[in-house]
Scaffold this motif. Structure first.
Motif, PDB file in Angstrom:
ATOM      1  N   SER A 158      87.899  73.682  17.689  1.00 23.36           N
ATOM      2  CA  SER A 158      87.946  74.728  18.709  1.00 23.36           C
ATOM      3  C   SER A 158      88.553  74.132  19.974  1.00 23.36           C
ATOM      4  O   SER A 158      87.966  74.168  21.058  1.00 23.36           O
ATOM      5  CB  SER A 158      86.535  75.260  19.001  1.00 23.36           C
ATOM      6  OG  SER A 158      85.957  75.795  17.858  1.00 23.36           O
ATOM      7  N   LEU A 159      89.743  73.577  19.806  1.00 22.59           N
ATOM      8  CA  LEU A 159      90.347  72.774  20.881  1.00 22.59           C
ATOM      9  C   LEU A 159      90.803  73.616  22.049  1.00 22.59           C
ATOM     10  O   LEU A 159      90.639  73.256  23.208  1.00 22.59           O
ATOM     11  CB  LEU A 159      91.523  71.984  20.303  1.00 22.59           C
ATOM     12  CG  LEU A 159      92.201  70.996  21.249  1.00 22.59           C
ATOM     13  CD1 LEU A 159      91.200  69.952  21.722  1.00 22.59           C
ATOM     14  CD2 LEU A 159      93.395  70.338  20.556  1.00 22.59           C
ATOM     15  N   TRP A 160      91.417  74.794  21.771  1.00 22.37           N
ATOM     16  CA  TRP A 160      92.086  75.538  22.826  1.00 22.37           C
ATOM     17  C   TRP A 160      91.244  76.663  23.409  1.00 22.37           C
ATOM     18  O   TRP A 160      91.713  77.427  24.223  1.00 22.37           O
ATOM     19  CB  TRP A 160      93.399  76.109  22.290  1.00 22.37           C
ATOM     20  CG  TRP A 160      94.308  75.021  21.831  1.00 22.37           C
ATOM     21  CD1 TRP A 160      94.676  74.748  20.553  1.00 22.37           C
ATOM     22  CD2 TRP A 160      94.938  74.031  22.643  1.00 22.37           C
ATOM     23  NE1 TRP A 160      95.493  73.657  20.490  1.00 22.37           N
ATOM     24  CE2 TRP A 160      95.690  73.182  21.776  1.00 22.37           C
ATOM     25  CE3 TRP A 160      94.947  73.743  24.016  1.00 22.37           C
ATOM     26  CZ2 TRP A 160      96.418  72.098  22.230  1.00 22.37           C
ATOM     27  CZ3 TRP A 160      95.675  72.671  24.466  1.00 22.37           C
ATOM     28  CH2 TRP A 160      96.404  71.865  23.587  1.00 22.37           C
ATOM     29  N   THR A 161      90.060  76.780  22.953  1.00 26.08           N
ATOM     30  CA  THR A 161      89.241  77.839  23.526  1.00 26.08           C
ATOM     31  C   THR A 161      88.135  77.262  24.394  1.00 26.08           C
ATOM     32  O   THR A 161      87.359  76.415  23.958  1.00 26.08           O
ATOM     33  CB  THR A 161      88.618  78.723  22.431  1.00 26.08           C
ATOM     34  OG1 THR A 161      87.676  79.610  23.038  1.00 26.08           O
ATOM     35  CG2 THR A 161      87.924  77.910  21.354  1.00 26.08           C
ATOM     36  N   GLY A 162      88.109  77.721  25.647  1.00 29.24           N
ATOM     37  CA  GLY A 162      87.001  77.328  26.517  1.00 29.24           C
ATOM     38  C   GLY A 162      85.782  78.188  26.278  1.00 29.24           C
ATOM     39  O   GLY A 162      84.740  77.971  26.891  1.00 29.24           O
ATOM     40  N   GLY A 163      85.930  79.192  25.399  1.00 29.80           N
ATOM     41  CA  GLY A 163      84.822  80.103  25.144  1.00 29.80           C
ATOM     42  C   GLY A 163      83.576  79.386  24.676  1.00 29.80           C
ATOM     43  O   GLY A 163      82.462  79.761  25.054  1.00 29.80           O
ATOM     44  N   VAL A 164      83.729  78.361  23.840  1.00 30.42           N
ATOM     45  CA  VAL A 164      82.556  77.625  23.347  1.00 30.42           C
ATOM     46  C   VAL A 164      81.856  76.932  24.509  1.00 30.42           C
ATOM     47  O   VAL A 164      80.620  76.883  24.575  1.00 30.42           O
ATOM     48  CB  VAL A 164      82.976  76.614  22.264  1.00 30.42           C
ATOM     49  CG1 VAL A 164      81.761  75.816  21.790  1.00 30.42           C
ATOM     50  CG2 VAL A 164      83.634  77.326  21.092  1.00 30.42           C
ATOM     51  N   ASP A 165      82.631  76.380  25.456  1.00 35.22           N
ATOM     52  CA  ASP A 165      82.011  75.740  26.628  1.00 35.22           C
ATOM     53  C   ASP A 165      81.219  76.757  27.447  1.00 35.22           C
ATOM     54  O   ASP A 165      80.089  76.483  27.875  1.00 35.22           O
ATOM     55  CB  ASP A 165      83.081  75.093  27.515  1.00 35.22           C
ATOM     56  CG  ASP A 165      83.830  73.981  26.783  1.00 35.22           C
ATOM     57  OD1 ASP A 165      83.200  73.314  25.947  1.00 35.22           O
ATOM     58  OD2 ASP A 165      85.035  73.804  27.044  1.00 35.22           O
ATOM     59  N   TYR A 166      81.810  77.930  27.663  1.00 39.23           N
ATOM     60  CA  TYR A 166      81.093  78.957  28.427  1.00 39.23           C
ATOM     61  C   TYR A 166      79.886  79.468  27.654  1.00 39.23           C
ATOM     62  O   TYR A 166      78.852  79.807  28.240  1.00 39.23           O
ATOM     63  CB  TYR A 166      82.043  80.110  28.790  1.00 39.23           C
ATOM     64  CG  TYR A 166      82.959  79.741  29.925  1.00 39.23           C
ATOM     65  CD1 TYR A 166      82.484  79.732  31.235  1.00 39.23           C
ATOM     66  CD2 TYR A 166      84.288  79.396  29.699  1.00 39.23           C
ATOM     67  CE1 TYR A 166      83.300  79.387  32.296  1.00 39.23           C
ATOM     68  CE2 TYR A 166      85.123  79.040  30.745  1.00 39.23           C
ATOM     69  CZ  TYR A 166      84.623  79.040  32.040  1.00 39.23           C
ATOM     70  OH  TYR A 166      85.428  78.684  33.083  1.00 39.23           O
ATOM     71  N   LEU A 231      77.719  70.044  24.599  1.00 40.94           N
ATOM     72  CA  LEU A 231      78.611  69.925  25.760  1.00 40.94           C
ATOM     73  C   LEU A 231      79.053  68.476  25.966  1.00 40.94           C
ATOM     74  O   LEU A 231      80.199  68.215  26.355  1.00 40.94           O
ATOM     75  CB  LEU A 231      77.902  70.459  27.008  1.00 40.94           C
ATOM     76  CG  LEU A 231      77.770  71.980  27.085  1.00 40.94           C
ATOM     77  CD1 LEU A 231      76.811  72.391  28.186  1.00 40.94           C
ATOM     78  CD2 LEU A 231      79.150  72.626  27.307  1.00 40.94           C
ATOM     79  N   ALA A 232      78.132  67.536  25.702  1.00 40.36           N
ATOM     80  CA  ALA A 232      78.500  66.118  25.825  1.00 40.36           C
ATOM     81  C   ALA A 232      79.598  65.771  24.818  1.00 40.36           C
ATOM     82  O   ALA A 232      80.534  65.026  25.133  1.00 40.36           O
ATOM     83  CB  ALA A 232      77.267  65.240  25.600  1.00 40.36           C
ATOM     84  N   ASP A 233      79.495  66.295  23.617  1.00 37.46           N
ATOM     85  CA  ASP A 233      80.550  66.091  22.620  1.00 37.46           C
ATOM     86  C   ASP A 233      81.876  66.649  23.099  1.00 37.46           C
ATOM     87  O   ASP A 233      82.927  65.994  23.018  1.00 37.46           O
ATOM     88  CB  ASP A 233      80.168  66.772  21.302  1.00 37.46           C
ATOM     89  CG  ASP A 233      79.316  65.872  20.411  1.00 37.46           C
ATOM     90  OD1 ASP A 233      78.855  64.825  20.891  1.00 37.46           O
ATOM     91  OD2 ASP A 233      79.108  66.241  19.229  1.00 37.46           O
ATOM     92  N   ARG A 234      81.834  67.876  23.607  1.00 39.93           N
ATOM     93  CA  ARG A 234      83.074  68.582  23.931  1.00 39.93           C
ATOM     94  C   ARG A 234      83.712  68.108  25.236  1.00 39.93           C
ATOM     95  O   ARG A 234      84.936  68.062  25.358  1.00 39.93           O
ATOM     96  CB  ARG A 234      82.800  70.099  24.025  1.00 39.93           C
ATOM     97  CG  ARG A 234      82.498  70.754  22.689  1.00 39.93           C
ATOM     98  CD  ARG A 234      82.317  72.269  22.855  1.00 39.93           C
ATOM     99  NE  ARG A 234      83.481  72.886  23.472  1.00 39.93           N
ATOM    100  CZ  ARG A 234      84.584  73.240  22.815  1.00 39.93           C
ATOM    101  NH1 ARG A 234      84.658  73.050  21.510  1.00 39.93           N
ATOM    102  NH2 ARG A 234      85.603  73.795  23.453  1.00 39.93           N
ATOM    103  N   LEU A 235      82.877  67.755  26.212  1.00 37.41           N
ATOM    104  CA  LEU A 235      83.416  67.465  27.545  1.00 37.41           C
ATOM    105  C   LEU A 235      83.397  65.981  27.901  1.00 37.41           C
ATOM    106  O   LEU A 235      84.176  65.544  28.752  1.00 37.41           O
ATOM    107  CB  LEU A 235      82.626  68.247  28.606  1.00 37.41           C
ATOM    108  CG  LEU A 235      82.599  69.771  28.426  1.00 37.41           C
ATOM    109  CD1 LEU A 235      81.730  70.417  29.503  1.00 37.41           C
ATOM    110  CD2 LEU A 235      84.012  70.350  28.450  1.00 37.41           C
ATOM    111  N   LEU A 236      82.513  65.209  27.271  1.00 36.41           N
ATOM    112  CA  LEU A 236      82.360  63.806  27.661  1.00 36.41           C
ATOM    113  C   LEU A 236      82.716  62.837  26.546  1.00 36.41           C
ATOM    114  O   LEU A 236      82.547  61.616  26.693  1.00 36.41           O
ATOM    115  CB  LEU A 236      80.910  63.547  28.129  1.00 36.41           C
ATOM    116  CG  LEU A 236      80.417  64.415  29.291  1.00 36.41           C
ATOM    117  CD1 LEU A 236      78.955  64.126  29.593  1.00 36.41           C
ATOM    118  CD2 LEU A 236      81.272  64.196  30.537  1.00 36.41           C
TER     119      LEU A 236
END
Length: 558
Positions: A158-166, A231-236
């Motif tokens: 899900s690289l190009w979607t920020g939806g998962v982060d939100y 979130l740590a996986d995706r952002l950090l």
């Protein structure tokens, strides 16, 4: 017989507090009643949004090989529909009712921590806005399902979607508010009960909220921790759920369902409490087996944390774990069944008044039982293997949470609306609302049992023209539109009744718990005086001194 006065100096101090006017009086409020109403307004708005998303999904599925929605749009809508209904509608609607009612039902002035109460609500609003903001971000809304399984929710997939982060941020913020509500409700129930209201005399709605609040603290904390890890996986650049770098995708499933199955009971127990108030009042009898209803709630709460892996039978956990979780899942049906028999026994021989609230309560009994029985099927491992990820699961889930919980919430709203607003809801519009919702719901979801059994998988945006699939899906879509019509009737009933509804009086149902001992709507300080509390039905004892429960118990030596 004398009433118990509320401390007059406190009443005086409350009446001298500066009163704000207009919108600011709501935004800045720490009054549990206003915050409870804000919860209900917020959840009705998101109910309409989630309902529109469901209708778009049903239009797409009304016929085979439809192109009404793209696959991407379908995935986003079914993710948002599930997330909205669970986290922004059902759970906060029940918390809103608890926020409004619990202090009144235990004879308190407010929640134990009024400012924390307000913070909990506004965190929910902020979380909901974060989630829906994803629609206008690059890549759009989340499209990985309300369960957000790893590694699909990880960046390589899900690289190009920020939806998962939100999605994760929104649920984390809302989840912190929900845990705060749980802490506040527990403290309120233990610390602020009126004199004489012992734990064994609590109204059953309060009992259910109490057990539910412990579930909220434990289960939502697991989810919040999981969201931080995601979130740590995706952002950090952490690796909790990435198998390629030493993480475990199965770990996400364990953590999510360790939250997810207690979450089902978090969304059901308060509805059990509503039925335990509505059915006795409209049957004109005390609840049958109070101790069993309360005790079975505790049993459900404990067992709910030992059944999560029945969502994972197809993962391949091994026969021993499959057997353990299968047996545990069957066991939890026992205390749930006890409640059903208690409610039926309460109605048996009673002088039943089929008000709209009572109709919704009776429909709950039938539909929740159907959902519960199909749920037992999933405890049997071979049946689970055959039906998992089919529409049979969708039907079961909605019979529990819509046919059960949502019908229970409707019973509660028709029951307590007069207390909250001082106006009666129209019984005529209420009956139309009930019958259209009953018909629409069963048309929509009963046929999905059949669809699942003949093999239609869930979470697919379209399907081939196989025998019966198109016809059954069309029936389901027609039912969904009837369901939508029922919601519009309900909203119109609220608006019309607020403007021209019949004045309710303090106790229009001749009910017996403490919230009916004050005016409708209650004053800012809730009570001027309370009746003496010597039993579980203090208002009944006060208004019927010759038939008071405590006198009957004394006479019978019970």
């Amino acid at each position: 017989m004398s009433e118990t006065p509320i401390a007059s100096e406190t009443v005086d101090s409350v009446s001298k507090v500066e009163e704000y006017k207009g919108l600011y009086s709501w935004v800045a409020s720490v009054d549990h009643k206003q915050i409870g109403i804000l919860y209900l307004i917020f959840t009705i708005i998101f109910l309409l949004l989630g309902g529109i998303e469901a209708l778009l999904l049903r239009i797409q599925l009304a016929q085979p090989t439809s192109t009404f929605l793209s696959p991407q749009a379908y995935n986003q809508l079914f993710t948002m529909h599930g997330t909205t209904m669970i986290f922004l509608v059902v759970m906060p609607m029940l918390i809103g009712l608890a926020t409004y009612l619990v202090p009144l039902m235990i004879g308190a002035r407010d929640m134990a921590f009024p400012r924390l109460n307000a913070l909990s609500f506004w965190l929910l609003v902020f979380g909901g806005l974060l989630l829906y903001y994803s629609f206008i971000t690059q890549g759009g809304a989340p499209n990985v399902g309300w369960f957000s399984y790893a590694p699909l929710s990880e960046k390589p997939f899900s690289l190009w979607t920020g939806g998962v982060d939100y999605w994760a941020l929104g649920l984390l913020v809302a989840g912190i508010g929900t845990v705060s509500s749980g802490v506040n409700l527990i403290t309120t129930i233990f610390a602020l009960r009126a004199e004489g209201l012992t734990i064994r005399r609590l109204p059953l709605f309060v009992w259910m909220v109490l057990v539910n609040s412990f579930l909220i603290i434990l289960a939502l904390s697991i989810l919040n921790a999981s969201l931080v890890m995601l979130l740590a996986d995706r952002l950090l650049g952490a690796h909790y759920f990435r198998p390629a770098t030493g993480g475990s995708a199965i770990l996400w499933q364990h953590l999510f369902w360790a939250f997810g199955h207690p979450e089902v009971y978090i969304m059901v127990l308060p509805a059990f409490g509503i039925l335990s108030e509505v059915i006795p009042v409209f049957s004109r009898k005390p609840i049958f087996g109070y101790e069993f209803v309360a005790g079975s709630t505790v049993a459900i709460g404990l067992l709910s944390f030992g059944v999560w892996a029945h969502h994972m039978f197809t993962v391949g956990l091994g026969h021993i774990l499959d057997s353990f979780f299968g047996i545990a899942s069957m066991l939890i049906a026992i205390p749930t069944g006890v409640k059903i028999f208690n409610w039926i026994a309460t109605m048996w021989g009673g002088s039943i008044r089929f008000t709209t609230a009572m109709l919704f309560a009776v429909a709950f009994l039938v539909q929740f039982t159907v959902g519960g029985l199909s749920g037992v099927h999933f405890a049997v491992v071979p049946i689970d293997w055959q039906t998992t990820d089919t529409y049979y699961v969708v039907a079961h889930f909605h019979y529990v949470l819509f046919g059960g919980t949502f019908f229970g919430i409707m019973a509660g709203i028709y029951y307590w609306f007069p207390k909250i607003t001082g106006r009666m809801l129209s019984e005529g519009l209420g009956k139309i609302h009930f019958w259209t919702m009953l018909i629409g719901f069963n048309l929509t979801f009963f046929v999905q049992h059949i669809l699942g059994l003949i093999g239609m998988p869930r979470r697919v945006y379209t399907y081939p023209d196989l025998p019966h699939w198109g016809m059954l899906n069309l029936v389901s879509t027609i039912g969904a539109f009837i369901l939508a019509l029922s919601v519009l009737v309900f909203v119109w009933n609220i608006i019309a009744s607020l403007r021209n509804g019949k004045p309710a009086g303090d106790n229009p149902w001749d009910a017996w718990t403490l919230e009916w001992a004050t005016t409708s709507p209650p004053p800012v300080h809730n009570f001027d005086r309370l009746p003496p509390i010597r039993g579980r039905r203090p208002l009944w004892d006060f208004t019927h001194p010759d038939k008071a429960d405590w006198k009957v118990h004394e006479k019978n030596g019970t």
